[in-house]
Motif scaffolding. Structure first.
Motif, mmCIF file in Angstrom:
data_model
loop_
_atom_site.group_PDB
_atom_site.id
_atom_site.type_symbol
_atom_site.label_atom_id
_atom_site.label_comp_id
_atom_site.label_asym_id
_atom_site.label_seq_id
_atom_site.Cartn_x
_atom_site.Cartn_y
_atom_site.Cartn_z
ATOM 1 N N CYS A 89 0.836 -1.289 0.134
ATOM 2 C CA CYS A 89 -0.013 0.180 -0.019
ATOM 3 C C CYS A 89 1.021 1.454 0.041
ATOM 4 C CB CYS A 89 -0.985 0.103 1.206
ATOM 5 S SG CYS A 89 -2.068 -1.352 1.116
ATOM 6 N N TYR A 143 2.453 1.973 -3.561
ATOM 7 C CA TYR A 143 1.488 2.224 -4.352
ATOM 8 C C TYR A 143 1.203 3.669 -4.378
ATOM 9 C CZ TYR A 143 -2.686 2.767 -7.312
ATOM 10 O OH TYR A 143 -3.501 3.036 -8.371
ATOM 11 N N LEU A 144 0.777 4.156 -3.042
ATOM 12 C CA LEU A 144 0.426 5.438 -2.836
ATOM 13 C C LEU A 144 1.500 6.616 -3.072
ATOM 14 C CD1 LEU A 144 -1.429 4.815 0.619
ATOM 15 C CD2 LEU A 144 -2.585 5.344 -1.781
ATOM 16 N N ALA A 157 -7.176 -0.364 -6.559
ATOM 17 C CA ALA A 157 -6.647 0.971 -5.878
ATOM 18 C C ALA A 157 -7.502 1.983 -6.700
ATOM 19 C CB ALA A 157 -5.248 1.126 -5.977
ATOM 20 N N VAL A 164 -7.975 7.598 -0.029
ATOM 21 C CA VAL A 164 -6.996 7.042 0.518
ATOM 22 C C VAL A 164 -7.362 5.762 1.141
ATOM 23 C CG1 VAL A 164 -5.111 6.953 1.878
ATOM 24 C CG2 VAL A 164 -5.256 9.056 0.432
ATOM 25 N N LYS A 171 -8.751 3.183 -1.253
ATOM 26 C CA LYS A 171 -7.655 2.389 -2.016
ATOM 27 C C LYS A 171 -6.896 1.415 -1.265
ATOM 28 C CE LYS A 171 -6.428 6.455 -4.904
ATOM 29 N NZ LYS A 171 -6.623 5.816 -6.302
ATOM 30 N N VAL A 172 -6.685 1.619 0.182
ATOM 31 C CA VAL A 172 -5.964 0.683 1.033
ATOM 32 C C VAL A 172 -6.739 -0.495 1.219
ATOM 33 C CG1 VAL A 172 -5.113 0.536 3.467
ATOM 34 C CG2 VAL A 172 -4.570 2.452 1.978
#
Length: 279
Positions: free
Chosen positions: A68, A71-72, A182, A188, A191-192
């Motif tokens: 995660c 990716y973020l 995501a 956020v 997505k997580v």
């Protein structure tokens, strides 16, 4: 969690693949290096949790933290670009060629490998107190993982190779689902949550992830694992890379693109009729 409809997030997938195909060599390598390093740290963390608690499920539940984060922060894994960059080529985005896709894959592979090996060296220093003593319990477990997933497959010959390949296919089916998931949310937290589930599944099921293995196996060699570099390449890394490519592109990228990016025309026999769909 603000949900993004499939046709919209598939467009995001294609746009992302196009951007990665055109990304500069410097940025591609830096982002891939950091992705490999963070995922390696996450793998080391998961193994540590598993060894210290005796609960493999807990290690798997916590492993997605690294995925995660990377990716973020916009970093790239080979497993993700296997799925995304070919879509820009298939969609005929201007300037995207087979060469640009292969270039992206090659640079991301090199960056991921460099990042993972960096962490492997650093963690080996910790597990052996600067190589002044035998590996601790965690280091020994990593060496055992390397043996079981190289020479362990080799003992079964073709059946072992098939099993390895299938595990790699299933791995990137789940990992790429996490990448795409995501894109289904604009928050956020959304997505997580969406990423966490398929990543947990792949790790707990023992599927083969080429980037995680770039950490586990070089680390295992440094920590006394009873296998060779050739064992690692032939009986793990190369088949795993190929399986990851097949899994991500076939079961995630192409299926979503086929039905949401370039869907078939409606059945003319159904036009003008009402179809009741049960909830």
């Amino acid at each position: 969690m603000s949900y993004v409809n499939p046709p919209d997030f598939v467009k995001k997938m294609i746009d992302s693949g196009e951007a990665k195909a055109f990304m500069s060599t410097r940025d591609t390598l830096i982002r891939a290096y950091m992705a490999g390093a963070i995922l390696a740290l996450s793998a080391a963390f998961a193994v540590t949790v598993t060894v210290q608690t005796g609960e493999a499920l807990l290690g798997a539940v916590l492993f997605p933290i690294g995925f995660c984060l990377l990716y973020l922060m916009g970093f790239d894994l080979l497993t993700g670009v296997f799925t995304l960059t070919p879509l820009a080529l298939i969609d005929r985005r201007p300037g995207v060629t087979k060469r640009s896709v292969l270039r992206n894959w090659g640079l991301v592979f090199v960056g991921n490998l460099a990042g993972a090996i960096t962490v492997a060296v650093l963690m080996a220093v910790i597990f052996t107190v600067g190589f002044s003593m035998d590996p601790n319990e965690i280091g020994q477990r990593i060496g055992t993982i390397g043996e079981g997933r190289t020479v362990g497959y080799a003992e079964h010959g073709a059946a072992g190779m098939l099993t390895l390949f299938v595990r790699a296919v299933l791995c990137n089916w789940m990992v790429s689902t996490g990448v795409v998931a995501a894109m289904m949310s604009t928050s956020v937290s959304g997505k997580v949550i969406a990423m966490w589930m398929p990543i947990l599944l792949f790790f707990y099921m023992g599927f083969e992830h080429s980037i995680v293995n770039m950490y586990l196996f070089p680390s295992g060699l440094m920590l006394g694992g009873d296998f060779s570099i050739t064992d690692y390449l032939v009986w793990n890394e190369i088949p795993t890379v190929l399986g990851n490519l097949v899994g991500g592109l076939t079961f995630v990228g192409l299926t979503l693109y086929a039905t949401h990016g370039r869907s078939a025309d409606p059945d003319p026999r159904l036009i003008g009729t009402r179809v009741k769909v049960d909830a």
